[in-house]
Design a protein around this motif. Structure first.
Motif, PDB file in Angstrom:
ATOM      1  N   UNK A 195      48.939  -0.167 -53.546  1.00 14.47           N
ATOM      2  CA  UNK A 195      48.661   1.194 -53.077  1.00 14.47           C
ATOM      3  C   UNK A 195      48.076   1.177 -51.668  1.00 14.47           C
ATOM      4  N   UNK A 196      47.170   0.242 -51.399  1.00 13.30           N
ATOM      5  CA  UNK A 196      46.566   0.149 -50.063  1.00 13.30           C
ATOM      6  C   UNK A 196      47.614  -0.230 -49.021  1.00 13.30           C
ATOM      7  N   UNK A 197      48.468  -1.197 -49.356  1.00  6.89           N
ATOM      8  CA  UNK A 197      49.530  -1.610 -48.434  1.00  6.89           C
ATOM      9  C   UNK A 197      50.473  -0.443 -48.162  1.00  6.89           C
ATOM     10  N   UNK A 198      50.848   0.276 -49.200  1.00  6.77           N
ATOM     11  CA  UNK A 198      51.753   1.413 -49.038  1.00  6.77           C
ATOM     12  C   UNK A 198      51.116   2.487 -48.151  1.00  6.77           C
ATOM     13  N   UNK A 199      49.852   2.784 -48.378  1.00  9.15           N
ATOM     14  CA  UNK A 199      49.158   3.781 -47.553  1.00  9.15           C
ATOM     15  C   UNK A 199      49.103   3.340 -46.090  1.00  9.15           C
ATOM     16  N   UNK A 200      48.790   2.067 -45.859  1.00 17.74           N
ATOM     17  CA  UNK A 200      48.755   1.543 -44.491  1.00 17.74           C
ATOM     18  C   UNK A 200      50.135   1.623 -43.854  1.00 17.74           C
ATOM     19  N   UNK A 201      51.152   1.221 -44.591  1.00 19.67           N
ATOM     20  CA  UNK A 201      52.522   1.247 -44.076  1.00 19.67           C
ATOM     21  C   UNK A 201      52.937   2.671 -43.705  1.00 19.67           C
TER      22      UNK A 201
END
Length: 124
Positions: A102-108
């Motif tokens: 979820x954090x990676x997706x939000x950053x992306x």
């Protein structure tokens, strides 16, 4: 056997990085990839889009951007492959994987809309 035709294949990994060069090194590919004169196979892998003049000489395959579920599945599959072949000291909880995905997706998603971060990092 003597009647086997071997054709060399050239593989460029991260061919899109050459696209950024001011010297335009990929221009030499134009004539090499013409159907009438092509004497070899060619595979170019990239996280970057090439310009249309290069892509129209090839079959272009693109993967859509992953969603959170894709990222979670990828992480869990990688983890499963690692635990089946290696002794794992620490167990990684699914909550950690879900949170990281979820954090990676939000950053992306956040950096994707900001042009100064175009192609900041790839997904391979």
């Amino acid at each position: 056997t003597d009647d086997v035709l071997l054709q060399p294949v050239i593989v460029f990994d991260e061919i899109g990085l050459a696209e950024l060069s001011a010297h335009n090194p990929l221009k030499v590919l134009h004539s090499e990839l013409e159907v009438e004169t092509c004497r070899h196979g060619f595979v170019g892998l990239s996280n970057w889009r090439l310009d249309a003049s290069k892509m129209n000489r090839a079959l272009y395959l693109a993967c859509p951007d992953p969603d959170v579920n894709d990222l979670q599945l990828t992480a869990k599959t990688i983890l499963k492959s690692m635990t089946s072949t290696h002794d794992q000291v620490a167990r990684i909880d699914n909550k950690i994987i879900d949170s990281l995905a979820a954090a990676y997706f939000d950053l992306y998603e956040h950096i994707r809309v900001q042009t100064q971060y175009n192609n900041y990092f790839g997904l391979r």
